[in-house]
Design a protein around this motif. Sequence first.
Motif, PDB file in Angstrom:
ATOM      1  N   LEU A 280     -16.238  13.122 -20.315  1.00 19.34           N
ATOM      2  CA  LEU A 280     -15.063  12.443 -20.867  1.00 19.34           C
ATOM      3  C   LEU A 280     -14.879  11.071 -20.211  1.00 19.34           C
ATOM      4  N   GLY A 281     -15.066  11.040 -18.900  1.00 16.90           N
ATOM      5  CA  GLY A 281     -14.908   9.794 -18.152  1.00 16.90           C
ATOM      6  C   GLY A 281     -15.920   8.750 -18.576  1.00 16.90           C
ATOM      7  N   ILE A 282     -17.161   9.191 -18.782  1.00 18.81           N
ATOM      8  CA  ILE A 282     -18.196   8.238 -19.180  1.00 18.81           C
ATOM      9  C   ILE A 282     -17.878   7.682 -20.579  1.00 18.81           C
ATOM     10  N   PHE A 283     -17.420   8.557 -21.462  1.00 19.59           N
ATOM     11  CA  PHE A 283     -17.011   8.072 -22.783  1.00 19.59           C
ATOM     12  C   PHE A 283     -15.830   7.116 -22.647  1.00 19.59           C
ATOM     13  N   GLY A 284     -14.904   7.488 -21.791  1.00 22.35           N
ATOM     14  CA  GLY A 284     -13.742   6.629 -21.547  1.00 22.35           C
ATOM     15  C   GLY A 284     -14.183   5.269 -21.034  1.00 22.35           C
ATOM     16  N   GLN A 285     -15.149   5.316 -20.111  1.00 21.39           N
ATOM     17  CA  GLN A 285     -15.667   4.065 -19.527  1.00 21.39           C
ATOM     18  C   GLN A 285     -16.313   3.208 -20.618  1.00 21.39           C
ATOM     19  N   VAL A 286     -17.105   3.859 -21.475  1.00 24.90           N
ATOM     20  CA  VAL A 286     -17.789   3.107 -22.534  1.00 24.90           C
ATOM     21  C   VAL A 286     -16.757   2.510 -23.496  1.00 24.90           C
ATOM     22  N   VAL A 287     -15.766   3.308 -23.862  1.00 22.68           N
ATOM     23  CA  VAL A 287     -14.768   2.827 -24.825  1.00 22.68           C
ATOM     24  C   VAL A 287     -13.902   1.730 -24.202  1.00 22.68           C
ATOM     25  N   ALA A 288     -13.334   2.043 -23.007  1.00 23.13           N
ATOM     26  CA  ALA A 288     -12.450   1.065 -22.370  1.00 23.13           C
ATOM     27  C   ALA A 288     -13.230  -0.182 -21.977  1.00 23.13           C
ATOM     28  N   GLY A 289     -14.447   0.036 -21.453  1.00 25.43           N
ATOM     29  CA  GLY A 289     -15.304  -1.105 -21.088  1.00 25.43           C
ATOM     30  C   GLY A 289     -15.707  -1.891 -22.325  1.00 25.43           C
ATOM     31  N   GLY A 290     -15.966  -1.174 -23.417  1.00 24.68           N
ATOM     32  CA  GLY A 290     -16.336  -1.830 -24.677  1.00 24.68           C
ATOM     33  C   GLY A 290     -15.215  -2.732 -25.159  1.00 24.68           C
ATOM     34  N   TYR A 291     -13.982  -2.233 -25.080  1.00 24.44           N
ATOM     35  CA  TYR A 291     -12.846  -3.058 -25.513  1.00 24.44           C
ATOM     36  C   TYR A 291     -12.673  -4.281 -24.606  1.00 24.44           C
ATOM     37  N   ALA A 292     -12.865  -4.041 -23.276  1.00 23.24           N
ATOM     38  CA  ALA A 292     -12.752  -5.174 -22.342  1.00 23.24           C
ATOM     39  C   ALA A 292     -13.826  -6.211 -22.649  1.00 23.24           C
ATOM     40  N   LEU A 293     -15.031  -5.713 -22.985  1.00 23.00           N
ATOM     41  CA  LEU A 293     -16.147  -6.612 -23.315  1.00 23.00           C
ATOM     42  C   LEU A 293     -15.832  -7.403 -24.589  1.00 23.00           C
ATOM     43  N   ILE A 294     -15.251  -6.711 -25.570  1.00 18.01           N
ATOM     44  CA  ILE A 294     -14.879  -7.392 -26.822  1.00 18.01           C
ATOM     45  C   ILE A 294     -13.867  -8.502 -26.530  1.00 18.01           C
ATOM     46  N   ASP A 295     -12.896  -8.180 -25.658  1.00 19.32           N
ATOM     47  CA  ASP A 295     -11.897  -9.203 -25.302  1.00 19.32           C
ATOM     48  C   ASP A 295     -12.561 -10.435 -24.708  1.00 19.32           C
ATOM     49  N   ARG A 296     -13.525 -10.162 -23.791  1.00 19.79           N
ATOM     50  CA  ARG A 296     -14.209 -11.292 -23.134  1.00 19.79           C
ATOM     51  C   ARG A 296     -15.007 -12.097 -24.164  1.00 19.79           C
ATOM     52  N   LEU A 297     -15.668 -11.361 -25.076  1.00 22.53           N
ATOM     53  CA  LEU A 297     -16.483 -12.055 -26.083  1.00 22.53           C
ATOM     54  C   LEU A 297     -15.599 -12.813 -27.075  1.00 22.53           C
ATOM     55  N   GLN A 298     -14.455 -12.221 -27.392  1.00 23.70           N
ATOM     56  CA  GLN A 298     -13.568 -12.884 -28.353  1.00 23.70           C
ATOM     57  C   GLN A 298     -13.046 -14.212 -27.811  1.00 23.70           C
ATOM     58  N   GLU A 299     -12.902 -14.268 -26.467  1.00 20.12           N
ATOM     59  CA  GLU A 299     -12.454 -15.539 -25.873  1.00 20.12           C
ATOM     60  C   GLU A 299     -13.467 -16.651 -26.138  1.00 20.12           C
ATOM     61  N   ARG A 300     -14.717 -16.239 -26.377  1.00 22.15           N
ATOM     62  CA  ARG A 300     -15.756 -17.239 -26.596  1.00 22.15           C
ATOM     63  C   ARG A 300     -15.961 -17.563 -28.088  1.00 22.15           C
ATOM     64  N   VAL A 301     -15.231 -16.872 -28.942  1.00 22.12           N
ATOM     65  CA  VAL A 301     -15.435 -17.101 -30.381  1.00 22.12           C
ATOM     66  C   VAL A 301     -14.933 -18.499 -30.764  1.00 22.12           C
ATOM     67  N   GLU A 302     -15.780 -19.225 -31.442  1.00 18.46           N
ATOM     68  CA  GLU A 302     -15.429 -20.585 -31.874  1.00 18.46           C
ATOM     69  C   GLU A 302     -15.734 -20.734 -33.361  1.00 18.46           C
ATOM     70  N   VAL A 303     -14.942 -21.571 -34.023  1.00 26.51           N
ATOM     71  CA  VAL A 303     -15.215 -21.918 -35.427  1.00 26.51           C
ATOM     72  C   VAL A 303     -15.540 -23.410 -35.454  1.00 26.51           C
TER      73      VAL A 303
END
Lengths: 224, 289
Positions: B35-58
């Motif tokens: 459960l923890g590893i899934f939690g890590q992947v999900v929570a880490g995935g969302y954190a990663l998306i946040d970081r990547l979204q900061e780099r999104v440019e048009v």
Amino acid sequence: MIELQHVSFERQGRPILVDVDFEIDRGEFAFLVGPTGSGKSTILRLVIFDVRPTHGVVFVGEYDSQSIRESDIPHLRRRVGVVFQDFKLLRDRTVYENVALALEVTGAKRSGVKRKTLSILSAVDLVHKRDVYPDTLSGGERQRVAIARALVNDPFVLLADEPTANLDPETTDQVMKIFAEVNARGTAVIMATHDLRLVERYGRRILRLDDGRIREDMGLVKQV
Amino acid sequence: MGLLLAFREAFRGFWRTGMVGLISIATIGASLLVLGIFGQVVAGGYALIDRLQERVEVDIYLRDNVHRRRALVLARDIEALPGIAEVNYIDQKAAAQEFQDMFGAGMLRALSQNPLPESLRVRMTPGSDLPQRLQAVSDVANSNKDVESVDVGETWVGALERFVQVITGIGLLLGSVLCLACGFAVSNTAKLMVLAQREAIEIMRLVGATGSTVKLTFLVGGAMQGCAGGFLASMGQSYASDWWTSRVPDLALDPTIDLNFWLVVLGTVLGVVGSWASLNRVLSAVSIK
């Protein structure tokens, strides 16, 4: 103080007690005498409200079997000491721990637990064995530990279910002496036994049971 | 004294259940670890998306010879949209400098004039509605006659977000099953603890222990097991996290919550719930004989 009013008790449709009616006064000593299966142990279980009568009413102190709440039963049991033939001691606990448990479950303070436990162990002459485990004790010593546990909360009545059945005559005398001393200090004693010779030797009130009925209620019987 | 007694009796009960208690802790630990590893992947995935979204440019490329003032008007219109971090005007000179920094000066030097268009570079703030906000920017830009083309690089962000959503769904499903497994493991151990402590319970009741005192013993026992299982899971999860980070540092899954702490809390709660579930039924079977 303890009264059974026309009490009957059935288990799976089979009558165990039939119209049992007697009263035990404060400070009294009474023997419940009868053969195995006559209903002696059931009477003791009725007194601690481990079972409820099918008919009739059991009165113990200010409680009765019709109105007592489940939450009141532990408080009643703290004032009723019980001793069994098989001692019911916990083998993984020392003599001290076995006795102290009866105080600890009441939420007593640690200092009070220690003082009262050592005091009662001293009364049954077992204070020197407080740190040993029950398996290393003789039958008589184990029964004295069980008595100490039953008395540590200062009960108004001590119930004993065949307490001397596993003991030799000499040890039986020691245990009976303790019961007599306890009774002399004002605690009522109700002892269930099938040993008529024991009853004759100690001469007290006798309630003779047979087939779930009180056949005879003899007042103070003269000591032989 | 009551809680102290409960802890002591719980320890004794655990000791008496022996290997079964250890297996129960291991089961809880293993379930919570997954459960923890899934939690890590999900929570880490969302954190990663946040970081990547900061780099999104048009990048909004303007037609040739659009006056700077008109470009700045468009920039202001876009800045007024929600979720815009900043809008920068890139003139031809700056575009050439960027091109040169990326690919070297050779290609530009070969041309007689700078072919790179002027543009507006829009940086977005992170957030779950990023695709909608990117669409809004694209719509405003495309409706402007000075705009040649719009480059919205959201495709991969959307794909990543969908992936994390799928993982979240699987995680929730698996998490529920694992939580049930944990509760079941603890409830079975609690039953065994009750049976192992049968004599002690009988005697405790005989000498006047209240129902809550007896129950507290087993709830504390369940909590202790759950806590131990949660602790094992958090250790395993930390190890797995360090292992992943050391091998794929660029994709480090750093969740914003303290998963280790929550694994221990969840283990403890499951321990209590599992014990509670089995107690009433099993305790009623123990009577004074």
